[in-house]
Design an enzyme around this catalytic site. Structure first.
Site, PDB file in Angstrom:
ATOM      1  N   ASP A 208       0.817  -1.218   0.000  1.00 40.59           N
ATOM      2  CA  ASP A 208       0.000   0.000   0.000  1.00 40.59           C
ATOM      3  C   ASP A 208       0.847   1.263   0.000  1.00 40.59           C
ATOM      4  OD1 ASP A 208      -2.640   1.312   0.278  1.00 40.59           O
ATOM      5  OD2 ASP A 208      -1.828   1.944   2.207  1.00 40.59           O
ATOM      6  N   LEU A 289      -7.504   5.970   3.160  1.00 37.30           N
ATOM      7  CA  LEU A 289      -7.668   7.066   2.193  1.00 37.30           C
ATOM      8  C   LEU A 289      -6.414   7.296   1.355  1.00 37.30           C
ATOM      9  CD1 LEU A 289      -9.578   9.663   4.402  1.00 37.30           C
ATOM     10  CD2 LEU A 289     -10.511   8.262   2.564  1.00 37.30           C
ATOM     11  N   ARG A 290      -5.364   6.490   1.574  1.00 36.94           N
ATOM     12  CA  ARG A 290      -4.155   6.688   0.776  1.00 36.94           C
ATOM     13  C   ARG A 290      -4.439   6.471  -0.707  1.00 36.94           C
ATOM     14  NH1 ARG A 290      -0.672   3.772   3.453  1.00 36.94           N
ATOM     15  NH2 ARG A 290       0.349   5.499   4.531  1.00 36.94           N
ATOM     16  N   ALA A 291      -5.301   5.522  -1.028  1.00 35.49           N
ATOM     17  CA  ALA A 291      -5.622   5.254  -2.428  1.00 35.49           C
ATOM     18  C   ALA A 291      -6.249   6.477  -3.091  1.00 35.49           C
ATOM     19  CB  ALA A 291      -6.563   4.055  -2.531  1.00 35.49           C
ATOM     20  N   VAL A 294      -3.399   9.075  -3.649  1.00 38.31           N
ATOM     21  CA  VAL A 294      -2.477   8.675  -4.718  1.00 38.31           C
ATOM     22  C   VAL A 294      -3.152   8.795  -6.074  1.00 38.31           C
ATOM     23  CG1 VAL A 294      -1.223   6.720  -5.692  1.00 38.31           C
ATOM     24  CG2 VAL A 294      -1.077   7.197  -3.254  1.00 38.31           C
TER      25      VAL A 294
END
Length: 687
Positions: A208, A289-291, A294
């Site tokens: 991730d 929420l990293r997706a 990014v």
């Protein structure tokens, strides 16, 4: 000096100006695009390249460095500070009145066997104690600042190094702290990792942390493969001439990257585009929420790359294809992938803007000798186009991959039995204290763990023990002030108790006497469970089966749960029972593994009913395994039992457990109670 080439041979290292040109790479559209997106906006978070050996992963990454714009640095600064915005906390600062100079962007390679000090840098603790100064030797993170940090075989890197690496990449800073002395410096770089999934997977939380991921495979098109070989041979014949032939295309790429960087701050992420991004991430149920972040950064970079002033639906679609597949894995047995039809449905449902041209108003990609050029994100509808859900094909320097075939055949009597569902096994440990690779299984001496003592040395300093060692000699050394006089021989390093990974080798009877489907289902389910557990605890697992007249190493010792699950699924049964052959094969595998990794301690698990209907008596073979901790799983059934598995267990000095006891619980729980033989000299040497 030479290094392994993508085709398995060796390629001489060429000068910086003679790297294989990025634009000369055949195919690899998604990989090129992912790298260029990160070159435009390093904040995207880097690229993880997954693929089989010989697909030119390393070649294309090394080629990218030649396209990056040169950087302005403070002359004499070891940390590459920007003269227009120097780091106020730079260990070489403050930078006032210093000259500036330009240098090419660096490509720094992190070897798999690097130490923590080599990665983050090291402090001279002796000078810190005696002189009160922070004498710091920069590491690879400092060298890669404002450049590219490349990690080949990142899945083989020790977990604690991966954690340090990804933390620095996420924060843009590196911290070195030892015994209360700390140094901080900027570490912003484009992180690129390559890996072969057959050699083991990265943990999901580490996957991730990479911004984008691309799956690559060698092309199966003979014409494309011929062009790969043709270009590689031309490059090897004359690197300078080959580079010159592609100089215009390389210059155009470099100029387009620089222009896109300048355009990036002005690109607008509209509310409509942002809603599409968040809707896609929610629809695919990615964690955290990293997706979303990014995907948004990648979409903005794509818009800048194509010369657009606002993010389009096509930018969001391409960004999601690159940013989401590796974040959707719920189980280590799941291969990364993305349902493109579902992606299109979600985008169409949340698209309230008029359609835009897919290529925007950006400059057209120039072509090059032999049909090269810049990657485009337009969908390829040709019959030979690679699917976004499967590895993309291509290559740059003669890389090749193994072919394969599929399809269902007629049903056979020895058709593999399915496995029972995997379950969470109880923890088992190997007796004693080892010194193997870091893991989460058995007790071991480790550089990362609870401090249990001290010994002479300076790595991982034990401050209290160092002070105790130096205290008796202060008068003899002429101490007069408040400072402590410390000599090199006083330094003590911490001894730490941690955990190691082990090698669990299964020897499974797949003969006719074991062919009852329910029995093999239970056995496969148990092995599958341990594969999953081994993935989580960083173990290696191997599988030997014996049937007919011979034994087969179905799964060489590996940490790849995907490979293990595939081999286990295809395991057939039937024929005679060559038990001796299975034990001899196990002895040979363990002998080779001890040569490869002497510190990794093995555990042998023999799953059999004890029958030996082919080959010599197994007594001599069992004697060769007398120094290995073992478990025998007795699969004999019926009202009358011969006790052959128990007899085998006695010869091995092993714990003997009946199969029906495994079905109710866990094979790992049985292994936990394994007894060792009375005389295990080799086992004690590993403790």
């Amino acid at each position: 000096m030479s290094r392994p080439a993508a085709d398995g041979g060796t390629t001489p290292r060429t000068p910086h100006t003679h790297r294989y040109p990025f634009s000369a790479v055949v195919g690899m559209t998604d990989l090129k695009l992912a790298l260029l997106v990160n070159a435009v906006s390093p904040g995207v978070g880097g690229v993880l390249v997954r693929g089989e050996k010989g697909t030119a992963k390393s070649t294309i990454v090394r080629a990218l460095a030649g396209l990056l714009p040169p950087v302005r640095v403070v002359d004499g600064c070891r940390f590459s500070c920007d003269p227009d915005a120097p780091d106020p906390g730079c260990p070489d600062g403050p930078h006032t009145g210093h000259d500036a100079r330009r240098r090419p962007a660096r490509l720094v390679e992190l070897p798999v066997g690097a130490s923590e000090d080599r990665l983050t840098g090291s402090l001279d603790i002796e000078r810190a104690l005696t002189e009160g100064v922070k004498a710091f030797e920069p590491g690879l993170l400092a060298a890669a600042h404002r450049g590219v940090l490349y990690v080949d075989e990142v899945n083989l890197l020790h977990d604690h190094l991966v954690d340090l690496l990804l933390d620095a990449a996420a924060m843009g800073e590196s911290y070195v702290e030892r015994e209360g002395v700390s140094v901080r410096h900027a570490a912003r770089f484009l992180l690129v990792g390559t890996m072969n999934p057959e050699e083991g997977e990265l943990r999901p939380q580490l996957l991730d942390r990479f911004g984008l991921t691309v799956e690559v495979a060698a092309t199966r098109d003979p014409d494309e493969r011929a062009e790969v070989v043709r270009r590689r041979l031309r490059f090897e014949e004359s690197p300078a001439a080959f580079a010159a032939a592609w100089a215009d295309e390389e210059a155009a790429l470099a100029a387009r990257i620089a222009a896109a960087r300048d355009r990036l701050p002005g690109v607008e992420l509209t509310d409509a585009a942002l809603r599409q991004i968040t809707a896609v991430c929610a629809a695919f149920e990615v964690d955290g929420l990293r997706a979303d972040l990014v995907t948004a950064r990648a979409a903005i970079a794509l818009a800048a790359w194509h010369g657009r002033t606002a993010v389009s639906t096509e930018d969001v679609r391409t960004a999601a294809r690159l940013a989401l597949p590796h974040r959707r894995r719920r189980d280590p047995f799941d291969a990364p992938g993305l349902d493109t039809r579902k992606l299109d449905e979600v985008l169409d449902e949340h698209d309230d803007r008029p359609p835009e041209p897919p290529d925007g108003d950006g400059p057209p990609p120039p072509g090059g000798p032999g049909g090269g050029g810049l990657p485009d994100t337009s969908p390829d509808t040709s019959p030979d186009a690679p699917s976004p859900e499967t590895p993309e094909a291509g290559g740059a320097d003669g890389g090749s991959g193994a072919g394969g075939s599929g399809g269902a055949g007629p049903r056979r009597e020895d058709e593999p039995a399915p496995a029972d569902a995997a379950y969470r096994p109880r923890l088992f440990t190997v007796p004693g204290t080892g010194t193997g690779a870091p893991g989460r299984r058995s007790k071991a001496r480790s550089p990362h763990g609870r401090v249990s003592g001290a010994r002479p040395g300076s790595r991982g300093l034990h401050l209290t023990a160092t002070l105790r060692a130096a205290a008796p000699y202060q008068r003899a050394r002429g101490r007069t002030g408040p400072g402590l006089v410390v000599a090199a021989e006083d330094l003590r390093e911490a001894v730490r108790d941690g955990r190691e990974g082990n090698l669990v080798l299964f020897v499974v009877d797949a003969s006719g006497s074991m062919a009852a489907r329910q029995r093999m289902r239970a056995v496969k389910g148990a092995v599958l469970s341990l594969l999953l557990d081994a993935y989580q605890r960083r173990d290696k697992v191997g599988l030997i089966t014996f049937r007919g007249r011979d034994a087969t190493l179905v799964l060489p010792p590996t940490s790849s749960v995907e490979a293990g699950a595939r081999r286990l699924e295809r395991l057939p049964t039937g024929g005679r029972t060559p038990l001796t052959a299975g034990l001899l094969r196990a002895a040979e595998v363990l002998r080779v593994e001890r040569l490869r990794d002497p510190s990794r301690r093995p555990l042998l698990v023999v799953v059999t009913d004890g029958r030996a209907t082919h080959g010599p008596d197994p007594a001599a073979a069992a004697a060769r395994l007398g120094d290995v901790a073992s478990v025998v799983v007795d699969c004999e059934s019926g009202p009358v039992r011969l006790g052959l598995a128990a007899e085998l267990g006695g010869r091995l000095g092993a714990e003997v457990v009946r199969l029906e006891h495994l079905a109710a619980g866990s094979l790992a729980g049985v292994v936990r109670g394994a007894r060792t033989a009375p005389d295990r000299s080799a086992w004690r040497r590993g403790a």
